[in-house]
Design a protein around this motif. Sequence first.
Motif, PDB file in Angstrom:
ATOM      1  N   GLN A 153     -26.905 -25.145  25.018  1.00  0.00           N
ATOM      2  CA  GLN A 153     -27.385 -26.824  26.219  1.00  0.00           C
ATOM      3  C   GLN A 153     -28.063 -26.290  27.480  1.00  0.00           C
ATOM      4  N   HIS A 156     -31.394 -24.941  26.311  1.00  0.00           N
ATOM      5  CA  HIS A 156     -32.324 -25.150  26.362  1.00  0.00           C
ATOM      6  C   HIS A 156     -32.833 -26.668  27.708  1.00  0.00           C
ATOM      7  N   ARG A 167     -37.265 -29.862  19.819  1.00  0.00           N
ATOM      8  CA  ARG A 167     -35.922 -30.274  20.150  1.00  0.00           C
ATOM      9  C   ARG A 167     -35.032 -30.771  19.253  1.00  0.00           C
ATOM     10  N   ASP A 168     -35.548 -31.082  17.529  1.00  0.00           N
ATOM     11  CA  ASP A 168     -34.671 -31.460  16.893  1.00  0.00           C
ATOM     12  C   ASP A 168     -34.147 -29.969  16.379  1.00  0.00           C
ATOM     13  N   ARG A 171     -30.575 -29.777  18.708  1.00  0.00           N
ATOM     14  CA  ARG A 171     -29.535 -30.745  18.588  1.00  0.00           C
ATOM     15  C   ARG A 171     -29.322 -30.743  17.379  1.00  0.00           C
ATOM     16  N   THR A 174     -27.128 -27.503  18.495  1.00  0.00           N
ATOM     17  CA  THR A 174     -25.541 -28.059  19.213  1.00  0.00           C
ATOM     18  C   THR A 174     -24.300 -28.791  18.220  1.00  0.00           C
TER      19      THR A 174
END
Length: 233
Positions: A153, A156, A167-168, A171, A174
């Motif tokens: 994170q 990012h 971004r997808d 995520r 994560t």
Amino acid sequence: MEEPTRRPEARPETIAQKQVRLFGGGRDTGRIEAFSDGVFAIALTLLVLDLRVPELHGRTVWAAIVALWPQFLGYVLSFLIIAINWVFHHRKFRAIIRYDTRLIWINLAFLFFVALVPFPTSLLSEYAPDPAAVSLYAASVAILGLLATVLWQYAHRKGFLSPAVDRDLARFTTVNNLVVPVVFVASIPIALFWNAEIAMFFWIANWPVSIVVDRVWGHRAAGPDPDGEPLKD
């Protein structure tokens, strides 16, 4: 006629600021990866030290070997935990193309707990299913997963990832990272307040939960790769 407003002169750069600018970050993560690989390798090697040739004490060799099942269980489980973390770490640093000093320290904190894994493994091998041993092991594994998520994170948010990681995808990575720490944290109250053996079996939930996350989130349509620096080899 009014005189033009003077702009304040820029303050000269201090030595400390220059040090941060020159040495505080960079684009070559090779040394970070090489050092991390060395820590992983040593931690994996130390795990085997708990497997000692048993004394017979009137038993057959097969009976003495079977009696070592807690040690074998701890070895296999911890080997898998460290191996999975190494795979995730390797994948992350294919996408992490820049770094700063804070990212280095987050990575060192992560490696601290990688190197610590042999200790809770020894406790689990020796004293399982004692609630304290099971809880300490679960906490160590959960912290590993949480620090891996913090590392990802942070990279990012700071823009240290390759533009190929949208971004997808960031995520989704994560969420995948959080499966292991969530399951192991959930097992701690089970071990302390209910049954430590059930808590150990609860760890198996990592696999079905990961499959569910992959089916629900990972099968969405991915966006096109943006232009920019690709992932590292």
